[in-house]
Enzyme design. Structure first.
Site, PDB file in Angstrom:
ATOM      1  CD  GLU A  29     -36.437 -13.683 -45.989  1.00  0.00           C
ATOM      2  OE1 GLU A  29     -35.257 -14.054 -45.871  1.00  0.00           O
ATOM      3  OE2 GLU A  29     -37.401 -14.453 -46.104  1.00  0.00           O
ATOM      4  CE  LYS A 163     -37.870 -21.475 -47.334  1.00  0.00           C
ATOM      5  NZ  LYS A 163     -38.219 -20.530 -46.234  1.00  0.00           N
TER       6      LYS A 163
END
EC number: 4.2.1.70
Length: 306
Positions: A29, A163
């Site tokens: 990414e 996360k």
């Protein structure tokens, strides 16, 4: 205005040739470069990660949007442009048409990168941490597009869990509901990005890249359209101290609440707070996560190609 001279999607010749020949290719990414790291560190990391993937025996395909064209396999100059340009947006799948029509430069999120990689025939994608369900989502309905995107995109995604600023328990529930296979890589615990253990178990475990590839092949044989998520924990020697992590995260959440930060501004606010409060140690843990996931992704890509 949209230019008639540029395609909406461009696959680099080296990437197309590798895919057509059945050689291992690993998608990467670009939002970690455009929105996750400061300059010039972002360019150094982008180029070094591609070199790491090549050393591990796979062709790297960093994905992003340049001048409205989604590119699978950015070259060095294009990576530098995304790392240094002043106005680079963050594009999930819903944002790609806007970036296209307005000829924008954009870093692609997990959702957009996975979709573009799949369109190019790439089977494995490495990232840092996956997006998920935000804290308080029962009131705000705030959930990353990453989750529903992976429910309909049959790739292998290597990440260090989600996360830790997110609601990990709710995210795991959504992964189950959406039918996304979750594998712990040499662990029974779901990783928490900065830390190796988020406090929650994983439903299944694999011990090698070959085992992860076997699960992906079985998914394909069954005709399932969802991703296989390989949760690869950061090494304990590289993780943020768990006690420091717990304390700083609580402080960050309280600061966001006091400042009235909500919606898409929440994640960058929290990540920035954690980075400043840890004196940059969270950033180093983030980079260790990314390197480890790139290495494992290249190994899985090799297994699938072999």
């Amino acid at each position: 205005m949209q230019s008639d001279r540029t395609p909406a999607l461009r696959i680099a010749d080296r990437v197309r040739d590798a895919v057509d020949a059945g050689r291992p290719v690993l998608a990467l990414e670009s939002t970690i470069l455009t929105h996750g790291l400061p300059s010039p560190r972002n360019l150094e990391v982008g180029l070094a990660t591609e070199a790491l993937v090549r050393e591990a025996g796979a062709e790297p395909a960093t994905i992003g949007v340049v001048g409205g064209t989604a590119i699978v396999g950015l070259d060095g100059a294009e990576i530098e442009r995304l790392c240094t340009a002043e106005h680079v947006v963050k594009a999930s799948t819903r944002d790609l048409p806007v970036a296209r029509s307005a000829e924008l430069d954009a870093g692609t999120t997990v959702a957009a990168t996975a979709w573009l990689a799949h369109r190019a025939g790439i089977r494995v994608f490495s990232t840092g941490g996956l997006g998920g369900v935000h804290r308080g989502a029962s009131d705000t309905f705030d959930e990353s597009t990453d989750l529903p995107a992976l429910a309909t995109t049959p790739v292998v995604v290597v990440s260090a869990g989600v996360k830790s600023i997110l609601d990990v328990a709710a995210t795991l529930e959504r992964l189950e509901t959406l039918g996304i296979t979750v594998l712990g890589y040499r662990t029974d615990r779901f990783p928490g990005f900065y830390v190796a253990d988020s406090g929650f178990p994983v439903p299944s475990r694999v011990e090698s890249a070959a085992e992860a590839a076997a699960v992906a092949r079985a998914r394909d044989e069954l005709g399932l359209a969802s991703a296989v998520l390989v949760a690869n924990p950061v090494a304990e020697s590289d993780q943020l101290d768990p006690d420091v992590h717990t304390r700083v995260l609580a402080e960050a959440l309280a600061a966001a609440d006091a400042a009235g930060v909500t919606g898409h501004d929440t994640t960058p606010f929290l990540l920035d707070y954690v980075q400043r409060a840890t004196g940059g140690r969270s950033l180093e843990a983030n980079l260790a996560v990314y390197r480890g996931n790139a290495r494992l992704g290249a190994e899985i890509a090799r297994e699938l190609a072999g």
